[in-house]
Enzyme design. Structure first.
Site, PDB file in Angstrom:
ATOM      1  N   TYR A   1       0.834  -1.195   0.000  1.00  0.00           N
ATOM      2  CA  TYR A   1       0.000   0.000   0.000  1.00  0.00           C
ATOM      3  C   TYR A   1       0.871   1.249   0.000  1.00  0.00           C
ATOM      4  O   TYR A   1       1.995   1.237   0.466  1.00  0.00           O
ATOM      5  CB  TYR A   1      -1.021   0.017   1.139  1.00  0.00           C
ATOM      6  CG  TYR A   1      -0.521  -0.165   2.555  1.00  0.00           C
ATOM      7  CD1 TYR A   1       0.192   0.834   3.218  1.00  0.00           C
ATOM      8  CD2 TYR A   1      -0.826  -1.319   3.276  1.00  0.00           C
ATOM      9  CE1 TYR A   1       0.604   0.680   4.532  1.00  0.00           C
ATOM     10  CE2 TYR A   1      -0.420  -1.494   4.589  1.00  0.00           C
ATOM     11  CZ  TYR A   1       0.292  -0.480   5.214  1.00  0.00           C
ATOM     12  OH  TYR A   1       0.702  -0.635   6.519  1.00  0.00           O
ATOM     13  N   CYS A   2       0.355   2.305  -0.594  1.00  0.00           N
ATOM     14  CA  CYS A   2       1.075   3.574  -0.789  1.00  0.00           C
ATOM     15  C   CYS A   2       2.482   3.333  -1.341  1.00  0.00           C
ATOM     16  O   CYS A   2       3.480   3.734  -0.735  1.00  0.00           O
ATOM     17  CB  CYS A   2       1.139   4.362   0.522  1.00  0.00           C
ATOM     18  SG  CYS A   2       1.578   6.103   0.304  1.00  0.00           S
TER      19      CYS A   2
END
Length: 281
Positions: free
Chosen positions: A148-149
């Site tokens: 994620y990110c």
């Protein structure tokens, strides 16, 4: 790494430790803190500062996340899992904060020693490598696809991400921020964000390409190092490492002059967050 060492080598590091304030410490307060400290440092009214912080069960969304087609359903899912949801005032995408995640901000003057974007990231990467140098592991900075990110300064060990770095500049100050997953399950955190995106997108075509999250790409330091390394352990390592670069570490909170600016910043950030989440009255 010589330039990143030079940024870490300060005559004094101001230390603002907010890592043990508990569940009442809201993530929006953190972003107001860093904006306030950035301004003080940019104005030459504060020494370079290290701020450490922990937030309980919070999902921090990026601006792009606030444009998801079924955002309300995604947020409802996160709230059912007892997570607060905010939108941060800078780029990036959704990240998970909880009691097992230590966040660190390094804040210094933008004009000092010609700090370009990469040098800010390199400085934080160098600090983390110094903190963990007694472990026989290689800490790489590269994008971990499936996390994620994702970003080019994801920190990983054996291709599993345990930290992500972001950067914000305001009024002559630089804030380089990192989240470090110390304990807990990296894959469970990633699965939570994956399920959020699935609910918030529901297969619709979007103008922005959101990450397809593969939970196995993420892990905590405790998982990667084969022993428990807590937020408190990382804090001790952080302070000892900074002592190698600066003769003086000065514990501090906001000054009397900084408090009004903090209150102004906090209200602005609350208003912006409410607008991004459609919570305006």
């Amino acid at each position: 790494m010589s330039n990143s060492r030079s940024i870490l080598s300060q005559p004094e590091w101001r230390i603002v430790d907010q890592s043990s304030l508990g569940p009442t410490f809201h993530a929006l307060q953190s972003f107001a803190m860093d904006d306030t400290l950035c301004t003080s440092i940019g104005n030459g009214k504060s020494a370079a500062t290290m701020r450490s912080w922990v937030h309980h069960n919070t999902i921090v969304l990026g601006i792009q996340d606030s444009r998801l087609p079924h955002l309300e359903e995604g947020i409802s899912f996160l709230k059912q899992h007892n997570f607060n949801v905010i939108v941060r005032n800078s780029g990036g995408l959704a990240v998970v904060l909880d009691e097992g995640v230590l966040n660190v901000s390094l804040l210094f003057q933008e004009t000092e020693k010609g700090i370009d974007i990469d040098l800010g990231y390199d400085t934080m990467w160098h600090l983390i490598k110094e903190m963990l140098k007694d472990y026989d592991v290689t800490i790489e900075a590269k994008e971990i696809v499936g996390s994620y990110c994702p970003g080019s300064y994801d920190l990983s060990i054996r291709d599993q991400k345990f930290a992500g770095i972001s950067q914000r500049r305001i009024r002559g100050g630089v804030a380089v921020q990192i989240y470090l997953c110390a304990t807990g399950s990296g894959s469970e955190r990633a699965a939570l964000v994956r399920d959020f995106y699935n609910l918030a997108i529901q297969g619709e075509e979007t103008r922005f390409t959101y990450p397809e999250i593969v939970p196995s790409t993420m892990a905590s330091l405790s998982e990667l190092l084969g022993e428990t390394i807590t937020v408190q352990d990382l804090m001790m390592r952080l302070l000892k490492t900074l002592q190698q670069f600066a003769p003086k570490l000065t514990p501090s909170q906001l000054t009397i002059d900084e408090i009004p600016l903090y209150e102004t910043n906090l209200q602005r950030i609350i208003d912006r967050n409410n607008k991004a989440l459609g919570l305006e009255k």
